[in-house]
Design a protein around this motif. Structure first.
Motif, PDB file in Angstrom:
ATOM      1  N   MET A   1       0.844  -1.166   0.000  1.00 25.20           N
ATOM      2  CA  MET A   1       0.000   0.000   0.000  1.00 25.20           C
ATOM      3  C   MET A   1       0.890   1.231   0.000  1.00 25.20           C
ATOM      4  SD  MET A   1      -2.973   0.740   2.716  1.00 25.20           S
ATOM      5  CE  MET A   1      -3.507   2.369   3.001  1.00 25.20           C
ATOM      6  N   PHE A   2       0.383   2.318  -0.572  1.00 25.47           N
ATOM      7  CA  PHE A   2       1.147   3.555  -0.670  1.00 25.47           C
ATOM      8  C   PHE A   2       0.367   4.696  -0.033  1.00 25.47           C
ATOM      9  CE2 PHE A   2       2.642   0.837  -4.006  1.00 25.47           C
ATOM     10  CZ  PHE A   2       4.008   0.962  -3.905  1.00 25.47           C
ATOM     11  N   CYS A   3       1.095   5.698   0.480  1.00 26.22           N
ATOM     12  CA  CYS A   3       0.484   6.857   1.128  1.00 26.22           C
ATOM     13  C   CYS A   3      -0.322   7.647   0.104  1.00 26.22           C
ATOM     14  CB  CYS A   3       1.569   7.743   1.744  1.00 26.22           C
ATOM     15  SG  CYS A   3       0.930   9.282   2.441  1.00 26.22           S
ATOM     16  N   THR A   4      -1.495   8.090   0.521  1.00 23.70           N
ATOM     17  CA  THR A   4      -2.349   8.881  -0.387  1.00 23.70           C
ATOM     18  C   THR A   4      -1.834  10.306  -0.520  1.00 23.70           C
ATOM     19  OG1 THR A   4      -3.796   9.464   1.454  1.00 23.70           O
ATOM     20  CG2 THR A   4      -4.417   7.535   0.135  1.00 23.70           C
ATOM     21  N   ASN A   5      -0.904  10.698   0.344  1.00 28.98           N
ATOM     22  CA  ASN A   5      -0.406  12.067   0.290  1.00 28.98           C
ATOM     23  C   ASN A   5       0.951  12.141  -0.405  1.00 28.98           C
ATOM     24  OD1 ASN A   5      -0.395  14.873   0.952  1.00 28.98           O
ATOM     25  ND2 ASN A   5       1.041  14.431   2.601  1.00 28.98           N
ATOM     26  N   CYS A   6       1.926  11.325   0.080  1.00 33.64           N
ATOM     27  CA  CYS A   6       3.276  11.437  -0.472  1.00 33.64           C
ATOM     28  C   CYS A   6       3.648  10.285  -1.401  1.00 33.64           C
ATOM     29  CB  CYS A   6       4.307  11.534   0.660  1.00 33.64           C
ATOM     30  SG  CYS A   6       4.464  10.027   1.647  1.00 33.64           S
ATOM     31  N   GLY A   7       2.878   9.205  -1.419  1.00 38.24           N
ATOM     32  CA  GLY A   7       3.131   8.108  -2.322  1.00 38.24           C
ATOM     33  C   GLY A   7       4.165   7.119  -1.840  1.00 38.24           C
ATOM     34  N   LYS A   8       4.667   7.240  -0.623  1.00 37.32           N
ATOM     35  CA  LYS A   8       5.652   6.296  -0.099  1.00 37.32           C
ATOM     36  C   LYS A   8       4.955   5.000   0.296  1.00 37.32           C
ATOM     37  CE  LYS A   8       9.195   9.251   0.422  1.00 37.32           C
ATOM     38  NZ  LYS A   8      10.549   9.297   0.652  1.00 37.32           N
ATOM     39  N   ALA A   9       5.696   3.902   0.277  1.00 33.67           N
ATOM     40  CA  ALA A   9       5.139   2.603   0.639  1.00 33.67           C
ATOM     41  C   ALA A   9       4.887   2.566   2.141  1.00 33.67           C
ATOM     42  CB  ALA A   9       6.093   1.496   0.243  1.00 33.67           C
ATOM     43  N   ILE A  10       3.699   2.087   2.548  1.00 29.91           N
ATOM     44  CA  ILE A  10       3.341   1.974   3.960  1.00 29.91           C
ATOM     45  C   ILE A  10       2.701   0.612   4.188  1.00 29.91           C
ATOM     46  CG2 ILE A  10       3.047   4.457   4.314  1.00 29.91           C
ATOM     47  CD1 ILE A  10       0.025   4.035   4.067  1.00 29.91           C
ATOM     48  N   GLU A  11       2.551   0.232   5.440  1.00 30.60           N
ATOM     49  CA  GLU A  11       1.900  -1.030   5.784  1.00 30.60           C
ATOM     50  C   GLU A  11       0.429  -0.955   5.386  1.00 30.60           C
ATOM     51  OE1 GLU A  11       3.374  -3.738   7.193  1.00 30.60           O
ATOM     52  OE2 GLU A  11       5.291  -2.699   7.041  1.00 30.60           O
ATOM     53  N   PRO A  12      -0.157  -2.051   4.973  1.00 27.60           N
ATOM     54  CA  PRO A  12      -1.555  -2.013   4.519  1.00 27.60           C
ATOM     55  C   PRO A  12      -2.531  -1.591   5.629  1.00 27.60           C
ATOM     56  CG  PRO A  12      -0.526  -4.100   3.883  1.00 27.60           C
ATOM     57  CD  PRO A  12       0.451  -3.361   4.698  1.00 27.60           C
TER      58      PRO A  12
END
Length: 151
Positions: A1-12
């Motif tokens: 999953m990716f951040c909706t703001n910065c686009g970095k990969a994050i935990e789901p």
């Protein structure tokens, strides 16, 4: 999953981005092929209840830690100053009390010295007066003897 703001990969299951701190909304995850900063596909608006950031998101906020450290330093400094100033007031009061006792003792000693000097002077005056009276008696007696011898 990716951040909706910065686009970095994050935990789901993340509700907040550990990098930028933005709240993540429910919706389809961004794919790596989507450009960063591009709007996410439209999804029905769902609100996520506000929750405190997780411990992992706090680790990425140095400004928060710096503020907490500054607050802690200010708190410790103010408590230390309060204790130091209270001790200083106590020491000043103690020194003032000692000075008052010293001055009072000096006054008592001075009064005793004056009394002793006055007593010594009175004794000396009494001795001088006795000697003067003795001299005057002896001179009167000598004059009486002379007058009786001259007659």
């Amino acid at each position: 999953m990716f951040c909706t703001n910065c686009g970095k990969a994050i935990e789901p299951e993340s509700k907040f981005c550990p990098d930028c701190g933005a709240r993540q909304t429910a919706g389809p995850p961004l794919s790596p092929s989507m450009p960063v900063g591009a709007p996410a596909p439209a999804a029905p608006a769902m609100t996520v209840p506000a929750a405190a950031p997780s411990a992992s998101s706090l680790a990425g906020r140095p400004a928060l830690w710096a503020g907490a450290a500054a607050l802690l330093v200010a708190l410790v400094g103010s408590v230390g100053y309060w204790g130091w100033s209270r001790t200083d007031d106590h020491v000043v009061r103690q020194l003032a009390d000692e000075e008052q006792r010293r001055v009072a003792a000096e006054k008592v000693a001075e009064a005793a010295e004056i009394t002793a000097a006055q007593a010594l002077l009175d004794k000396h005056i009494a001795v001088e007066e006795a000697e003067a009276q003795a001299r005057s008696r002896s001179s009167v007696q000598e004059q009486k003897k002379r007058t009786t011898v001259d007659r």
